[in-house]
Scaffold this active site. Structure first.
Site, PDB file in Angstrom:
ATOM      1  N   ARG A  73     -12.453  -3.921  -8.503  1.00 25.07           N
ATOM      2  CA  ARG A  73     -11.892  -4.613  -7.319  1.00 25.07           C
ATOM      3  C   ARG A  73     -12.959  -4.850  -6.350  1.00 25.07           C
ATOM      4  O   ARG A  73     -13.857  -4.139  -6.428  1.00 25.07           O
ATOM      5  CB  ARG A  73     -11.109  -3.532  -6.244  1.00 25.07           C
ATOM      6  N   PHE A 127       1.275  -1.049   0.343  1.00 26.01           N
ATOM      7  CA  PHE A 127       0.319   0.230  -0.028  1.00 26.01           C
ATOM      8  C   PHE A 127       0.988   1.280  -0.228  1.00 26.01           C
ATOM      9  O   PHE A 127       1.779   1.687   0.994  1.00 26.01           O
ATOM     10  CB  PHE A 127      -0.462   0.132   1.039  1.00 26.01           C
ATOM     11  N   ASP A 180       1.581  -5.298   7.803  1.00 27.29           N
ATOM     12  CA  ASP A 180       0.276  -4.551   7.835  1.00 27.29           C
ATOM     13  C   ASP A 180      -0.982  -5.423   7.165  1.00 27.29           C
ATOM     14  O   ASP A 180      -1.253  -5.877   6.283  1.00 27.29           O
ATOM     15  CB  ASP A 180       0.764  -3.498   6.694  1.00 27.29           C
ATOM     16  N   TYR A 219     -12.137  -0.818   9.860  1.00 25.74           N
ATOM     17  CA  TYR A 219     -13.162  -0.702   8.761  1.00 25.74           C
ATOM     18  C   TYR A 219     -13.326  -1.002   7.643  1.00 25.74           C
ATOM     19  O   TYR A 219     -14.288  -1.238   6.899  1.00 25.74           O
ATOM     20  CB  TYR A 219     -13.048   1.149   8.313  1.00 25.74           C
ATOM     21  N   LYS A 220     -12.316  -1.916   7.394  1.00 24.01           N
ATOM     22  CA  LYS A 220     -12.512  -2.961   5.482  1.00 24.01           C
ATOM     23  C   LYS A 220     -13.553  -4.079   6.306  1.00 24.01           C
ATOM     24  O   LYS A 220     -14.587  -3.957   7.295  1.00 24.01           O
ATOM     25  CB  LYS A 220     -11.425  -3.093   5.647  1.00 24.01           C
TER      26      LYS A 220
HETATM   27  C1  LIG Z   1      -6.708   0.826   4.675  1.00 23.66           C
HETATM   28  C2  LIG Z   1      -5.349   0.789   4.073  1.00 23.66           C
HETATM   29  C3  LIG Z   1      -4.572   0.961   5.194  1.00 23.66           C
HETATM   30  C4  LIG Z   1      -5.133   2.521   6.886  1.00 23.66           C
HETATM   31  O1  LIG Z   1      -4.686   3.165   6.712  1.00 23.66           O
HETATM   32  P1  LIG Z   1      -4.867   4.227   7.716  1.00 23.66           P
HETATM   33  O2  LIG Z   1      -3.866   5.564   8.023  1.00 23.66           O
HETATM   34  O3  LIG Z   1      -5.475   3.845   8.793  1.00 23.66           O
HETATM   35  O4  LIG Z   1      -6.002   5.491   6.826  1.00 23.66           O
HETATM   36  C5  LIG Z   1      -3.598   0.710   6.002  1.00 23.66           C
HETATM   37  N1  LIG Z   1      -2.798  -0.098   4.757  1.00 23.66           N
HETATM   38  C6  LIG Z   1      -3.213  -1.059   4.416  1.00 23.66           C
HETATM   39  C7  LIG Z   1      -2.612  -2.074   3.768  1.00 23.66           C
HETATM   40  C8  LIG Z   1      -4.449  -0.489   4.209  1.00 23.66           C
HETATM   41  O5  LIG Z   1      -5.452  -1.728   3.312  1.00 23.66           O
END
Ligand SMILES: *Cc1c(COP(=O)(O)O)cnc(C)c1O
Length: 425
Positions: free
Chosen positions: A385, A131, A210, A235-236
């Site tokens: 997706r 990410f 992560d 939140y996912k």
């Molecule tokens: C959704 C997601 C995040 C979210 O990061 P925030 O700092 O909480 O907005 C981080 N890393 C990954 C891999 C994600 O999919």
């Protein structure tokens, strides 16, 4: 991995739904628009009935009437209490998971802590599928530390996977830190957490995982696998609600030695003594900085109950069936219209979302949202997706998703939309 022989047509999907042992969990979620097909649970999970009720009670009674008394009535301990609850979904014993801040901020804290623990090493390993925010955080840490580290990104030939052996081979005795997304956000590729962790430990490196895209859908055994550090988002697939706080895991035997780079009063050993000097508190709580966001925290806590009741083994089994079924429908219904699979075919190497590539992916996604009542999302350059949340996604939803995509492409409905993109896709 699945021994199901898929069949074309919606009747097969209905039969799968009738035999689905998790089908009743759909009732734990708010469905205000029955004909909406929601396949974006990997970006923002659906609202649970329990969270809706919890927020109402919290606002009206605990906050509205109890006021500041709430802090001594369960709010103050919530980062560790809710953390322990998440721990049960990821194979972590109590006292090792803390809910706080955002995923990006938690990654910053842990990356800085790890690099301070390995001062003689200068190599950081990640991959090009990670990410981007995670890579930005790493780059920012490198700059703060004076630019003496190098970031080595494992390449991907197809944009879908990285070569697992190339990754293991890259982790050497100069490596301080390996940081990866357990399931990568675009293709859904699933790393072998146990193998990568074991390799890093062989050469004295540490790993920060992560798990934002795997927590709640892919089983993990953090304690058994000897994992060092984890960050993740709620939140996912945890359905915590927009902007609900993130979490971090620090293995128990490391906790006394890791130092957070952010020294705030709630990580202090006695915050209400208001000592002018900082001494970190014992245990995982030293990673707290300031006051936790109670509304988001407690809404999210309530959302964890259905996941804990269903259990990860059953959730994972259904997730594999749903994604395998999507791959089957993509091969049979959508490949003739120019779609290709942007995710691993092997379910053992795949999370709970499936990406379909099409040169007009962005406009097809627009048409799905505006005309077809299908909400997935688009990830540049060409990925549609589709995220499947086993507690509320049905096999009929998967069939409808494929069929509505087919109709958009076959009828060329997407050609009516402009190519320009808004800020959030
Ligand atoms: C959704 C997601 C995040 C979210 O990061 P925030 O700092 O909480 O907005 C981080 N890393 C990954 C891999 C994600 O999919």
């Amino acid at each position: 991995m699945t021994n199901i022989i898929f069949e074309p047509g919606v009747d097969f999907a209905r039969r799968m739904d009738a035999e689905d042992g998790l089908a009743d969990f759909r009732k734990a979620f708010v469905f205000d628009e029955p004909d909406l097909i929601y396949v974006d649970g990997n970006s923002l999970g659906r609202l649970t009935c329990r969270s809706a009720a919890r927020v109402r009670a919290l606002v009206e009674t605990e906050w509205g009437r109890g006021l500041i008394r709430g802090w001594n009535d369960g709010w103050f301990e919530s980062p560790g209490r809710v953390g322990d609850k998440i721990g049960r979904l990821i194979g972590a014993g109590s006292g090792q998971v803390l809910v706080c801040d955002s995923t990006s901020v938690n990654l910053f804290k842990l990356v800085m802590a790890v690099l301070a623990m390995r001062p003689e090493r200068n190599r950081i390993i990640s991959d090009v599928l990670n990410f981007p925010s995670d890579l930005y955080i790493v780059q920012g840490c490198m700059r703060l530390l004076g630019g003496r580290h190098t970031l080595h990104l494992i390449p991907s030939e197809d944009g879908i996977a990285v070569d697992p052996q190339a990754l293991l081979d890259a982790i050497d005795r100069q490596t301080a830190l390996v940081t990866l997304s357990h399931v990568v956000f675009k293709s859904g590729f699933l790393h072998d957490m146990q193998a990568v962790t074991a390799r890093a430990h062989e050469v004295g490196a540490m790993v920060v995982w992560d798990v934002s895209h795997s927590v709640g859908v892919v089983p993990m055994a953090l304690d058994d696998w000897g994992v060092d550090f984890v960050v993740g988002c709620t939140y996912k697939y945890l359905n915590g609600g927009p902007g609900s706080p993130a979490f971090l895991y620090v293995r128990r035997d490391l906790q006394a030695d890791v130092v957070s780079p952010l020294w705030g009063w709630l990580g202090q050993h006695a915050p209400f003594d208001f000592d002018l000097d900082y001494t970190p508190t014992a245990g995982i709580t030293r990673f707290l900085v300031g006051s936790p966001p109670i509304l988001g925290m407690l809404a999210m806590e309530a959302a964890l109950d259905p996941l804990l009741e269903a259990g990860l083994p059953r959730i994972r089994a259904k997730s594999i069936r749903l994604t395998d079924y999507m791959v089957y429908l993509a091969d049979t219904m959508l490949a003739p219209l120019g779609f290709t699979l942007g995710s691993p075919r092997d379910p053992a190497r795949r999370g709970s979302h499936v990406s379909l590539r099409h040169p007009d992916g962005y406009r097809i996604n627009r048409a799905l949202i505006e005309e077809m009542k299908v909400i997935g999302d688009f990830r540049t350059p060409d990925n549609l997706r589709l995220g499947f949340a086993p507690l509320y996604t049905s096999f009929s939803d998967v069939w409808e998703t494929a069929d509505r995509i087919r109709r958009v492409a076959a009828e060329e409905r997407h050609l009516r939309y402009p190519e320009e993109r808004p800020a959030v896709t």
